[in-house]
Design a protein around this motif. Structure first.
Motif, PDB file in Angstrom:
ATOM      1  N   PHE A 110       0.827  -1.212   0.000  1.00 15.94           N
ATOM      2  CA  PHE A 110       0.000   0.000   0.000  1.00 15.94           C
ATOM      3  C   PHE A 110       0.862   1.264   0.000  1.00 15.94           C
ATOM      4  O   PHE A 110       0.620   2.192  -0.779  1.00 15.94           O
ATOM      5  CB  PHE A 110      -0.927  -0.001   1.214  1.00 15.94           C
ATOM      6  CG  PHE A 110      -1.638   1.317   1.420  1.00 15.94           C
ATOM      7  CD1 PHE A 110      -2.649   1.719   0.564  1.00 15.94           C
ATOM      8  CD2 PHE A 110      -1.264   2.165   2.456  1.00 15.94           C
ATOM      9  CE1 PHE A 110      -3.296   2.933   0.744  1.00 15.94           C
ATOM     10  CE2 PHE A 110      -1.900   3.377   2.647  1.00 15.94           C
ATOM     11  CZ  PHE A 110      -2.925   3.766   1.778  1.00 15.94           C
ATOM     12  N   LEU A 111       1.877   1.303   0.869  1.00 16.19           N
ATOM     13  CA  LEU A 111       2.721   2.492   0.953  1.00 16.19           C
ATOM     14  C   LEU A 111       3.500   2.718  -0.344  1.00 16.19           C
ATOM     15  O   LEU A 111       3.736   3.862  -0.748  1.00 16.19           O
ATOM     16  CB  LEU A 111       3.685   2.366   2.137  1.00 16.19           C
ATOM     17  CG  LEU A 111       3.032   2.442   3.521  1.00 16.19           C
ATOM     18  CD1 LEU A 111       4.061   2.183   4.611  1.00 16.19           C
ATOM     19  CD2 LEU A 111       2.357   3.791   3.738  1.00 16.19           C
ATOM     20  N   LEU A 126      -1.593   2.138  -7.550  1.00 10.60           N
ATOM     21  CA  LEU A 126      -2.669   2.078  -6.566  1.00 10.60           C
ATOM     22  C   LEU A 126      -3.859   1.308  -7.126  1.00 10.60           C
ATOM     23  O   LEU A 126      -4.527   0.567  -6.411  1.00 10.60           O
ATOM     24  CB  LEU A 126      -3.089   3.490  -6.155  1.00 10.60           C
ATOM     25  CG  LEU A 126      -4.153   3.576  -5.052  1.00 10.60           C
ATOM     26  CD1 LEU A 126      -3.687   2.863  -3.790  1.00 10.60           C
ATOM     27  CD2 LEU A 126      -4.498   5.028  -4.753  1.00 10.60           C
ATOM     28  N   MET A 127      -4.132   1.471  -8.417  1.00 10.11           N
ATOM     29  CA  MET A 127      -5.236   0.725  -9.035  1.00 10.11           C
ATOM     30  C   MET A 127      -4.988  -0.767  -8.941  1.00 10.11           C
ATOM     31  O   MET A 127      -5.891  -1.543  -8.614  1.00 10.11           O
ATOM     32  CB  MET A 127      -5.419   1.141 -10.491  1.00 10.11           C
ATOM     33  CG  MET A 127      -6.535   0.393 -11.189  1.00 10.11           C
ATOM     34  SD  MET A 127      -6.802   0.960 -12.878  1.00 10.11           S
ATOM     35  CE  MET A 127      -8.147  -0.136 -13.376  1.00 10.11           C
ATOM     36  N   ASN A 128      -3.745  -1.193  -9.218  1.00  9.94           N
ATOM     37  CA  ASN A 128      -3.420  -2.611  -9.118  1.00  9.94           C
ATOM     38  C   ASN A 128      -3.580  -3.096  -7.681  1.00  9.94           C
ATOM     39  O   ASN A 128      -4.057  -4.214  -7.435  1.00  9.94           O
ATOM     40  CB  ASN A 128      -1.990  -2.861  -9.590  1.00  9.94           C
ATOM     41  CG  ASN A 128      -1.578  -4.321  -9.441  1.00  9.94           C
ATOM     42  OD1 ASN A 128      -2.082  -5.188 -10.127  1.00  9.94           O
ATOM     43  ND2 ASN A 128      -0.668  -4.592  -8.503  1.00  9.94           N
ATOM     44  N   PHE A 129      -3.193  -2.268  -6.704  1.00 15.49           N
ATOM     45  CA  PHE A 129      -3.334  -2.648  -5.300  1.00 15.49           C
ATOM     46  C   PHE A 129      -4.815  -2.793  -4.922  1.00 15.49           C
ATOM     47  O   PHE A 129      -5.209  -3.775  -4.291  1.00 15.49           O
ATOM     48  CB  PHE A 129      -2.670  -1.595  -4.407  1.00 15.49           C
ATOM     49  CG  PHE A 129      -2.845  -1.866  -2.931  1.00 15.49           C
ATOM     50  CD1 PHE A 129      -2.073  -2.820  -2.298  1.00 15.49           C
ATOM     51  CD2 PHE A 129      -3.784  -1.161  -2.194  1.00 15.49           C
ATOM     52  CE1 PHE A 129      -2.237  -3.082  -0.939  1.00 15.49           C
ATOM     53  CE2 PHE A 129      -3.957  -1.414  -0.847  1.00 15.49           C
ATOM     54  CZ  PHE A 129      -3.178  -2.375  -0.211  1.00 15.49           C
ATOM     55  N   VAL A 130      -5.624  -1.815  -5.317  1.00 11.68           N
ATOM     56  CA  VAL A 130      -7.053  -1.858  -4.986  1.00 11.68           C
ATOM     57  C   VAL A 130      -7.721  -3.059  -5.644  1.00 11.68           C
ATOM     58  O   VAL A 130      -8.493  -3.791  -5.018  1.00 11.68           O
ATOM     59  CB  VAL A 130      -7.746  -0.544  -5.415  1.00 11.68           C
ATOM     60  CG1 VAL A 130      -9.256  -0.652  -5.250  1.00 11.68           C
ATOM     61  CG2 VAL A 130      -7.219   0.620  -4.590  1.00 11.68           C
ATOM     62  N   ASN A 131      -7.424  -3.286  -6.938  1.00  9.94           N
ATOM     63  CA  ASN A 131      -8.044  -4.400  -7.667  1.00  9.94           C
ATOM     64  C   ASN A 131      -7.502  -5.750  -7.232  1.00  9.94           C
ATOM     65  O   ASN A 131      -8.257  -6.652  -6.851  1.00  9.94           O
ATOM     66  CB  ASN A 131      -7.823  -4.245  -9.173  1.00  9.94           C
ATOM     67  CG  ASN A 131      -8.529  -3.061  -9.785  1.00  9.94           C
ATOM     68  OD1 ASN A 131      -8.193  -2.617 -10.871  1.00  9.94           O
ATOM     69  ND2 ASN A 131      -9.507  -2.521  -9.089  1.00  9.94           N
TER      70      ASN A 131
END
Length: 517
Positions: free
Chosen positions: A252-253, A262-267
């Protein structure tokens, strides 16, 4: 699921992937490896008849096809259809209808048919997230806290890490976060470490959930449909036995300041959809509005202080703003959260505190405040009765019931509270107001400003929502605010809304610097 069907409940099957090339690769590689390593399937597999994209077992065949190949999607009746990476399918299969409808048509001749869609979500308008929202029953995996035994869903907002590492170099900071992060129980605030995860996963279970607008989260509810036809499940990487809480925190950081990561992290990590970021107010904008005055002091030009309190189940958040001509505002102080502000005595101390203007030595106190009455309503009413004139209860209205009126007075349906005014707020109007003031240069008349050294936590919460357009069943557009990312706190945005509404109710628009204070 496919292995179970082959071994226990045979029926012809269509396995659909985004492209024909990917379908061929999966059939040749991963799936055949799966068969070779499972004795029950290996004994049933017909090696002689099977082809690259068509595998044969006693009583059934499995066809691996691409969603971009309409002829293969429509060529055979099947009992099972498995869609893998469904959100990456093309909108249309060649010149035909969308691939989901084409494949579903093949199952009509079977009474005991089954369709399974599996995917990481992409956008909130994507097929898999719409399918989740439209399901008869939605389920998430609840695990017991090892300390209090209460069941909860592990979310990104539960992942915590040491707060004293911000001054460290990036590499050292990430290393420490990856090693020391933990999960916090939302009920007892106990610290849960990686050593507890396996036990929690074994003791957990799928529970039905529904979205609660007041809590702005999915909450556990009894299953209302005895035999649902459409069941949806959602699970994040936080549950993975092979990922530590620190791995999630580190990812996340590393991703939060780069939209594409961030999109890849959220998805891919959180299993949640990415919402359009075009309208997002970045927290950097808030920090660019820092002016040279200290936290807890009143800057020159300020004439009045207002406050707002956001009431949670077992703690409070609050903020205090100063106001000057032209609705110019300055953040004076804020606080809250579990372990910081947990009692009504704490809130009373905040509202009764004196704040000094350094240049003249004048002291100011909060002129008027609003307290959100969505939670612990009776307690809020009692506190407001004990502090008449200083504070009143408030309640936010959704976009459909606000009707364009910034605030109005509601009715409290209890005789003992007839002396109280309940203010009903158009929260969308005041969020527009907050973000509109941030669009003005720092220090300019009508701008929103923050003290020097304002924390990133405040900035992130103030910018935790953005406006999107949704359409009703008749195709009529409706604008409303939604969280930018699920799991990000928005308490200080709610406090800003309450404080700005309190200022409007108190008549801040009429303030003039040459008037007596």
């Amino acid at each position: 699921m496919i292995g179970y069907a082959v071994d226990q409940d045979q029926g012809s099957m269509l396995y659909v992937l985004p492209t024909d090339m990917l379908a061929k690769d999966i059939s040749k590689g991963r799936f055949r490896s799966f068969i070779r390593n499972c004795e029950a399937l290996r004994a049933k597999f017909d090696f002689e008849r099977s082809e690259i994209q068509r595998l044969y077992f006693p009583g059934m065949e499995i066809a691996f096809v691409g969603a971009n190949s309409p002829s293969q999607l429509a060529s055979r009746p099947v009992r099972y259809v498995f869609y893998d990476e469904a959100d990456k399918f093309p909108l249309r299969a060649g010149d035909d209808a969308d691939p989901f409808k084409l494949a579903a048509e093949r199952t009509k001749t079977y009474y005991r048919r089954k369709e399974v869609e599996v995917s990481s979500p992409t956008y909130d308008s994507g097929h898999i997230w719409r399918s989740w929202l439209e399901a008869d029953v939605r389920k998430r995996y609840f695990v017991p806290c090892p300390h209090c035994n209460e069941m909860f869903v592990m979310r990104m907002k539960n992942i915590k890490w040491p707060e004293d590492m911000n001054a460290l170099p990036t590499s050292a900071r990430l290393k420490r976060v990856s090693e020391e992060a933990w999960c916090e129980c939302p009920h007892c605030r106990g610290s849960i470490f990686d050593k507890h995860k396996h036990m929690m996963l074994r003791a957990g279970g799928w529970r039905s959930v529904e979205y609660d607008k007041n809590a702005e989260d999915w909450i556990m509810v009894p299953q209302k449909i005895a035999r649902p036809r459409h069941v949806a499940y959602n699970l994040s990487t936080i549950y993975s036995p092979w990922k530590r809480f620190g791995d999630v925190a580190k990812e996340f950081l590393e991703s939060k300041d780069r939209p594409e990561k961030l999109m890849n992290f959220v998805n891919g990590w959180l299993g949640e959809p990415w919402v359009n970021q075009a309208a997002r107010m970045r927290s950097d904008v808030v920090l660019e509005h820092q002016l040279n005055y200290e936290r807890g002091t009143v800057p020159d030009g300020a004439l009045m202080l207002t406050a707002a309190v956001d009431v949670q189940k077992d703690h409070f958040w609050w903020s205090i703003y100063a106001w000057g001509e032209g609705m110019t505002s300055w953040l004076i102080d804020f606080g809250g959260g579990p372990g910081i502000c947990e009692t009504w005595a704490d809130i009373e101390a905040v509202l009764e505190r004196e704040y000094q203007r350094i240049s003249t030595g004048e002291t100011f106190r909060v002129f008027f405040s609003l307290i959100d009455s969505g939670f612990r309503t009776e307690e809020v009413y009692e506190f407001c009765l004990e502090h008449p004139g200083l504070t009143c209860p408030s309640k936010g209205l959704d976009e459909t019931s606000a009707k364009g009126i910034p605030y109005r007075i509601g009715v409290i349906d209890k005789m003992r509270y007839t002396d109280l005014k309940l203010f009903l707020l158009d929260t969308g109007f005041y969020k527009d107001f907050v973000y509109g003031r941030l669009a003005r240069p720092a220090g300019e008349r009508g701008s929103l400003n923050v003290f020097a050294g304002c924390s990133r936590q405040f900035a992130d919460q103030l910018c935790s929502e953005h406006k999107i357009t949704e359409y009703d069943r008749k195709g009529r557009p409706k604008e409303l605010y939604k969280p930018i990312m699920s799991g990000v706190d928005n308490h200080l945005l709610d406090c800003a809304v309450g404080s700005f509404a309190a200022a409007e109710i108190a008549g801040v628009r009429t303030l003039r610097a040459d008037e007596d204070e």
